[in-house]
Design an enzyme around this catalytic site. Structure first.
Site, mmCIF file in Angstrom:
data_model
loop_
_atom_site.group_PDB
_atom_site.id
_atom_site.type_symbol
_atom_site.label_atom_id
_atom_site.label_comp_id
_atom_site.label_asym_id
_atom_site.label_seq_id
_atom_site.Cartn_x
_atom_site.Cartn_y
_atom_site.Cartn_z
ATOM 1 N N HIS A 70 11.816 -3.128 8.202
ATOM 2 C CA HIS A 70 11.738 -2.967 6.751
ATOM 3 C C HIS A 70 10.867 -1.771 6.376
ATOM 4 O O HIS A 70 11.259 -0.931 5.550
ATOM 5 C CB HIS A 70 11.173 -4.238 6.113
ATOM 6 C CG HIS A 70 10.770 -4.069 4.682
ATOM 7 N ND1 HIS A 70 11.627 -4.308 3.634
ATOM 8 C CD2 HIS A 70 9.599 -3.674 4.118
ATOM 9 C CE1 HIS A 70 11.008 -4.062 2.482
ATOM 10 N NE2 HIS A 70 9.780 -3.676 2.759
ATOM 11 N N GLU A 71 9.688 -1.679 6.981
ATOM 12 C CA GLU A 71 8.764 -0.593 6.639
ATOM 13 C C GLU A 71 9.333 0.770 7.036
ATOM 14 O O GLU A 71 9.222 1.739 6.280
ATOM 15 C CB GLU A 71 7.405 -0.824 7.310
ATOM 16 C CG GLU A 71 6.702 -2.108 6.883
ATOM 17 C CD GLU A 71 6.471 -2.199 5.383
ATOM 18 O OE1 GLU A 71 6.398 -1.144 4.710
ATOM 19 O OE2 GLU A 71 6.369 -3.331 4.864
ATOM 20 N N HIS A 131 11.852 2.193 4.585
ATOM 21 C CA HIS A 131 11.336 2.985 3.470
ATOM 22 C C HIS A 131 11.294 4.473 3.835
ATOM 23 O O HIS A 131 11.598 5.339 3.008
ATOM 24 C CB HIS A 131 9.910 2.533 3.114
ATOM 25 C CG HIS A 131 9.854 1.253 2.337
ATOM 26 N ND1 HIS A 131 10.459 1.096 1.110
ATOM 27 C CD2 HIS A 131 9.236 0.072 2.601
ATOM 28 C CE1 HIS A 131 10.219 -0.121 0.656
ATOM 29 N NE2 HIS A 131 9.490 -0.771 1.543
ATOM 30 N N GLU A 136 12.524 -1.892 -2.382
ATOM 31 C CA GLU A 136 12.253 -3.011 -1.489
ATOM 32 C C GLU A 136 13.548 -3.669 -1.014
ATOM 33 O O GLU A 136 13.698 -3.995 0.160
ATOM 34 C CB GLU A 136 11.362 -4.038 -2.204
ATOM 35 C CG GLU A 136 9.945 -3.562 -2.456
ATOM 36 C CD GLU A 136 9.197 -3.226 -1.179
ATOM 37 O OE1 GLU A 136 9.358 -3.951 -0.181
ATOM 38 O OE2 GLU A 136 8.467 -2.223 -1.173
#
Length: 264
Positions: free
Chosen positions: A124-125, A128, A187
């Site tokens: 997920h990070e 970004h 997100e």
């Protein structure tokens, strides 16, 4: 009429001039090299201010998961080695920065029950970074300030007595109507991109759903979704569940890494 025109210009300047991998319009006002320098500088500063974990087993575990993820990151997002640092803190958090930087707080290892859930977090990070969300966030903030300044000038030129009240209202409108949803879209996009990335890297994408179920248990009292830069846990679980049929085949074709989680 001029006020309406200025508001329209503000909305137009916040629309995208690029496309994310999911097809979403993006506004990019900074170069990749600028963002990489900013990310590296921020990371170096954090390392001087935050306590870094000296646990060999914890660092080995996090590095193992991170290595499996980053090998599948497109070269367009970062071409080179990734620096991974574990911060010794109860904070339930992790992050990735432009320039190939990943930070994981030991507190989140208590929520992520296994390598698959940690893979969901790091995926997920890194998502970004892949989608250049930091560029978008900085660019949208700059553009919104430019737009509000334009409105202010037009209001002032029209000698409108309630200018301060109007400007305050517009400021809230930009915050809740543009910037916060903008953050929520980031997100949600990182969730989906990250789920695909973790699956390609050999981590079970179903673990991303379980992770947010765990997060929901410890995040009681969170603000309503429309007042937050993050989607609600329920929204994230729903979106990840809906995307699972697309990420699951990627996992079936991958080789699962063997990262042993130590006792925390």
């Amino acid at each position: 009429m001029k006020i309406k025109l200025a508001i329209c210009l503000t909305v137009i300047v916040l629309t995208g001039c690029a496309k994310s991998s999911t097809g979403r319009s993006q506004l990019m006002m900074m170069s990749d090299s600028e963002l990489n320098k900013m990310g590296s500088a921020s990371f170096e500063e954090m390392k001087t201010k935050e306590k870094i974990s000296q646990s060999i087993v914890i660092n080995r575990y996090v590095q193992c998961v991170a290595n499996a993820i980053t090998v599948n990151v497109p070269k367009s997002a970062h071409d080179g080695a990734w620096e991974v640092v574990v911060f010794d803190s109860a904070q339930v958090n992790a992050f990735a920065l432009p320039g190939g930087k990943i930070g994981v707080y030991t507190g989140i290892l208590k929520v992520a029950e296994d390598q698959d859930q940690l893979g969901a977090i790091i995926g997920h990070e890194v998502g970004h970074v892949i989608e250049r969300h930091s560029n978008e966030r900085l660019s949208s903030n700059q553009a919104s300030q430019m737009g509000l300044s334009l409105v202010n000038v037009l209001l002032e030129s029209q000698n409108i007595e309630s200018r301060n009240t109007v400007m305050a209202g517009l400021g809230l409108g930009v915050q809740y109507g543009v910037l916060m949803p903008y953050g929520r879209s980031h997100e949600s996009e990182a969730d989906i991109v990250g789920q695909d990335l973790m699956a390609k890297s050999g981590f079970d994408p179903e673990a991303s759903i379980k992770l947010w179920q765990n997060m929901a248990k410890i995040s009681k009292g969170a603000p309503p979704e429309f007042m937050s830069t993050h989607p609600s846990n329920a929204t994230r679980i729903k979106q990840l569940s809906e995307h699972l049929p697309k990420s699951a085949p990627l996992f079936k074709r991958a080789i699962a890494p063997k990262c042993t989680k130590p006792k925390i």
